[in-house]
Design an enzyme around this catalytic site. Sequence first.
Site: not given
Ligand code: FE
Length: 196
Positions: A104, A107-109
């Site tokens: 991602c 962000c950090s999906c």
């Molecule tokens: Fe994300």
Amino acid sequence: MSGDHHDDALLSRQVRRLETLLEEKGLVGRDTVDEVIDGFLAGASPVNGAKVVARAWTDPAYKARLLENGAAAVAELGFDAGGVQPQRLRVVENTESVHNVIVCTLCSCYPLRLLGPSPGWYKSEAYRSRVVRDPRGVLAEFGVTLDDGVRVTVWDSSAETRYMVLPRRPAGTGGMGEGELVGVVSRNGLIGTGLV
Ligand code: FE
């Protein structure tokens, strides 16, 4: 990396302040937030993803459904790909000629409920920026080297779509049943930073 820690600390402070405000106003109980998070992550583990892969390796019809509609196919096994809202799960298959990696960049999906909490490096600025520019370099650091003829495809997750890699079934596992195959699959294999 230090930028990341700074952002995390800032975000943590903001979340704590929000929690405190909600509690002070009597909008949520002291333990409500923890209970919601615990419930959300209950049973979330990379073993879930490994079970999906083992089924796909041993059941061609299931594999076809998984590649067609990931969310529906993992739900057949009792798993949930989504977050708070329903999400699309796209399962991308590694083949002789294509190796897939997920990230991602924003962000950090991550498919949390299917793979459990994401590893720290997945959230790092270093991984998120470099895997797009130099996937082979990043893969080499994970000990993954691919033949020159293999194309590397990097899939960028979003709030609406999460990804999981379907690794190639390793040679020499022909005699293994579905249950045994679950133990062959690693979390990195499901992200694409491992071969299996
Ligand atoms: Fe994300």
